[in-house]
Design an enzyme around this catalytic site. Structure first.
Site, PDB file in Angstrom:
ATOM      1  N   CYS A   1      42.271  39.045  30.253  1.00 59.22           N
ATOM      2  CA  CYS A   1      43.545  38.330  30.176  1.00 59.22           C
ATOM      3  C   CYS A   1      43.597  37.202  31.203  1.00 59.22           C
ATOM      4  O   CYS A   1      43.125  37.338  32.319  1.00 59.22           O
ATOM      5  CB  CYS A   1      44.710  39.285  30.435  1.00 59.22           C
ATOM      6  SG  CYS A   1      44.996  40.487  29.131  1.00 59.22           S
TER       7      CYS A   1
ATOM      8  N   PRO B   1      41.367  37.437  41.391  1.00 63.43           N
ATOM      9  CA  PRO B   1      40.071  37.340  42.064  1.00 63.43           C
ATOM     10  C   PRO B   1      39.466  38.701  42.360  1.00 63.43           C
ATOM     11  O   PRO B   1      40.138  39.722  42.337  1.00 63.43           O
ATOM     12  CB  PRO B   1      40.420  36.609  43.370  1.00 63.43           C
ATOM     13  CG  PRO B   1      41.838  37.012  43.643  1.00 63.43           C
ATOM     14  CD  PRO B   1      42.491  37.150  42.296  1.00 63.43           C
TER      15      PRO B   1
ATOM     16  N   ASP C   1      37.763  39.095  45.293  1.00 59.16           N
ATOM     17  CA  ASP C   1      37.377  38.935  46.694  1.00 59.16           C
ATOM     18  C   ASP C   1      37.386  40.257  47.457  1.00 59.16           C
ATOM     19  O   ASP C   1      36.543  40.477  48.331  1.00 59.16           O
ATOM     20  CB  ASP C   1      38.286  37.913  47.391  1.00 59.16           C
ATOM     21  CG  ASP C   1      39.743  38.325  47.378  1.00 59.16           C
ATOM     22  OD1 ASP C   1      40.252  38.603  46.280  1.00 59.16           O
ATOM     23  OD2 ASP C   1      40.371  38.366  48.449  1.00 59.16           O
TER      24      ASP C   1
ATOM     25  N   THR D   1      44.560  47.193  45.391  1.00 58.42           N
ATOM     26  CA  THR D   1      43.868  46.719  44.189  1.00 58.42           C
ATOM     27  C   THR D   1      43.283  47.901  43.430  1.00 58.42           C
ATOM     28  O   THR D   1      42.538  48.699  44.011  1.00 58.42           O
ATOM     29  CB  THR D   1      42.749  45.702  44.541  1.00 58.42           C
ATOM     30  OG1 THR D   1      41.810  45.622  43.459  1.00 58.42           O
ATOM     31  CG2 THR D   1      41.987  46.101  45.794  1.00 58.42           C
TER      32      THR D   1
ATOM     33  N   ASP E   1      52.465  46.105  34.145  1.00 61.04           N
ATOM     34  CA  ASP E   1      52.084  46.139  32.732  1.00 61.04           C
ATOM     35  C   ASP E   1      53.236  46.513  31.803  1.00 61.04           C
ATOM     36  O   ASP E   1      53.062  46.527  30.578  1.00 61.04           O
ATOM     37  CB  ASP E   1      50.917  47.111  32.517  1.00 61.04           C
ATOM     38  CG  ASP E   1      49.581  46.504  32.911  1.00 61.04           C
ATOM     39  OD1 ASP E   1      49.534  45.286  33.164  1.00 61.04           O
ATOM     40  OD2 ASP E   1      48.585  47.241  32.973  1.00 61.04           O
TER      41      ASP E   1
ATOM     42  N   ILE F   1      53.120  41.433  41.433  1.00 60.95           N
ATOM     43  CA  ILE F   1      51.705  41.805  41.364  1.00 60.95           C
ATOM     44  C   ILE F   1      50.820  40.630  40.956  1.00 60.95           C
ATOM     45  O   ILE F   1      49.837  40.312  41.623  1.00 60.95           O
ATOM     46  CB  ILE F   1      51.498  42.986  40.393  1.00 60.95           C
ATOM     47  CG1 ILE F   1      52.438  44.146  40.757  1.00 60.95           C
ATOM     48  CG2 ILE F   1      50.037  43.442  40.414  1.00 60.95           C
ATOM     49  CD1 ILE F   1      52.248  44.700  42.154  1.00 60.95           C
TER      50      ILE F   1
END
Length: 425
Positions: A124, A130, A132, A170, A311, A333
């Site tokens: 998506c 990222p 990272d 994350t 979501d 988010i």
């Protein structure tokens, strides 16, 4: 791999609104749990069986990726049988670009081979997503990390214990770290981890494989093994699919019995649904959802689990677009996750976006029109809106839905929706 029809990128839905959703629906297994569990099979040489796996594009792409790496597998009746005879640490770039979760191959490949070459992921297009934090973790673990020409090259000098704190929570970063650490014999510590049910499901699998994982607060203590075992595991139900059908029941003023849904994974969603006018009742392990009162405005702010899930933000925007009063939705988010607001406005909604906040003023009704999906959950919100819009709604680019919802239109039809998939060849 037993084949089912895979839909094309040109498919669209035609929806004739005005019919309440009534009946029962079985919630599929969670894609976001199934994918990391499938990648965990890279860590073992023993056969693995995963049940309750949804038949989705992302799942099939993951299976293709594992096959390219050397695995022998079969996908039949929502069950994946894998003999992970992996012989390569270099992933197929074409497959990788189709989905963001492909980055989860980094951890297990590094754990098995000490090196990995993985293409930068797709999926998506929701703002900056990222990796990272993933790369920062691997550097802390002692690996050399280089990003060039669309690939991530990771080479490990030696396995060692790691004490790492994520800068932000994350989900995939936590999963990638857990997948790698399951192969490290010394105890490692992860801080500020994600606590989503899908992460906990992966941890259960890693324990079955022989790793020792203990979670305390937002910290995980992991003592892995270099001889991880095969496993048999059933994927948890998809809480986002369940939440989507819950919104559908309340939005259309219907009544749905959700089978294979876990209310303990949906506390924040249930709380907001009740504030808006819905009701959720537990019945013999199932959930009965219906509208109890007239729809009213409600403020929502997305948070990491156990807060309100990002979501479900788009689906609730569709619901609040016809609720009495003014609502405010703040997205914490992902940036740029309000593409669906403009499309909902095409249907007659009154939504204004300023930065990471959407202001929704409820209207009396929505009207059918042609709208375009931009990502997975945005697609779901447009389908929900189409179910209550007066007249005919055409939802384009529904291939996004096929990445995350198993047979959505078939399930909706069984609940009484007038929805049809049209394929343009």
């Amino acid at each position: 791999m037993k084949n089912t029809t895979l839909y094309t990128y040109r498919d669209y839905f035609v929806i004739r609104g005005g019919k309440p959703l009534t009946g029962k629906v079985k919630i599929s297994g969670a894609k976001n749990a199934a994918l990391p569990i499938m990648f965990a099979t890279i860590l073992t040489e023993e056969p693995c069986t995963i049940t309750n796996v949804p038949d989705l594009l992302d799942v099939r792409n993951t299976l293709l990726l594992l096959r390219e790496l050397g695995a022998e597998l079969e996908f039949l009746n929502n069950t994946v049988f894998i003999n992970p005879s992996i012989n390569s640490f270099i992933t197929n770039q074409e497959i990788i670009r189709r989905m963001r979760a492909s980055v989860l191959s980094l951890g297990p490949l590094l754990g098995r081979f000490g090196r990995a070459v993985v293409g930068l992921p797709g999926g998506c297009s929701i703002g900056a997503r990222p990796i990272d934090q993933h790369l920062k973790f691997f550097k802390e673990a002692g690996a050399d990390v280089e990003v060039r020409e669309g690939y991530v090259y990771v080479n490990l000098k030696e396995k060692r214990r790691v004490h790492f704190k994520f800068d932000l929570v994350t989900v995939t970063g936590t999963e990638n770290a857990l997948l790698y650490l399951a192969s490290v014999p010394e105890e490692s510590i992860l801080e500020n981890i994600a606590l989503e049910p899908e992460v906990m499901d992966l941890i259960e699998v890693l324990k079955k494989m022989g790793a020792h994982v203990k979670v305390e607060g937002r910290s995980a203590y992991v003592k892995g093994s270099e001889n991880l075992k095969g496993f048999t595991h059933s994927v948890i139900p998809d809480r986002i699919e369940a939440g989507t059908f819950m919104v559908g029941a309340v939005l259309t003023d219907g009544e749905i019995l959700l089978e294979n849904a876990r209310i303990n994974h949906l506390r924040a969603v249930v709380e907001k649904l009740k504030l808006i006018g819905g009701e959720v009742v537990e019945e013999n392990g199932n959930l009965r959802v219906f509208r109890k009162e007239s729809l009213r405005a409600c403020d929502i702010e997305t948070q990491v689990y156990p807060g309100f899930p990002t979501d479900m933000q788009a689906q609730f925007m569709a619901l609040l677009s016809v609720a009495k009063g003014k609502s405010r939705i703040k997205e914490n988010i992902f940036e740029h996750r309000f593409h669906h607001a403009q499309e909902l406005n095409r249907l007659g909604a009154n939504i204004t976006v300023r930065g990471n906040t959407a202001y929704v003023e409820g209207v009396e009704r929505l009207y059918g029109s042609e709208v375009y999906s931009t990502d997975l959950r945005a697609s779901a919100s447009l389908v929900l809106a189409g179910l209550v819009a007066q007249g005919e709604t055409v939802v384009r680019d529904v291939y996004h839905l096929d990445r995350g919802y198993e047979k959505l239109e078939e399930k909706l039809k069984k609940l009484g929706a007038d929805i049809e998939r049209v394929s343009e060849l």
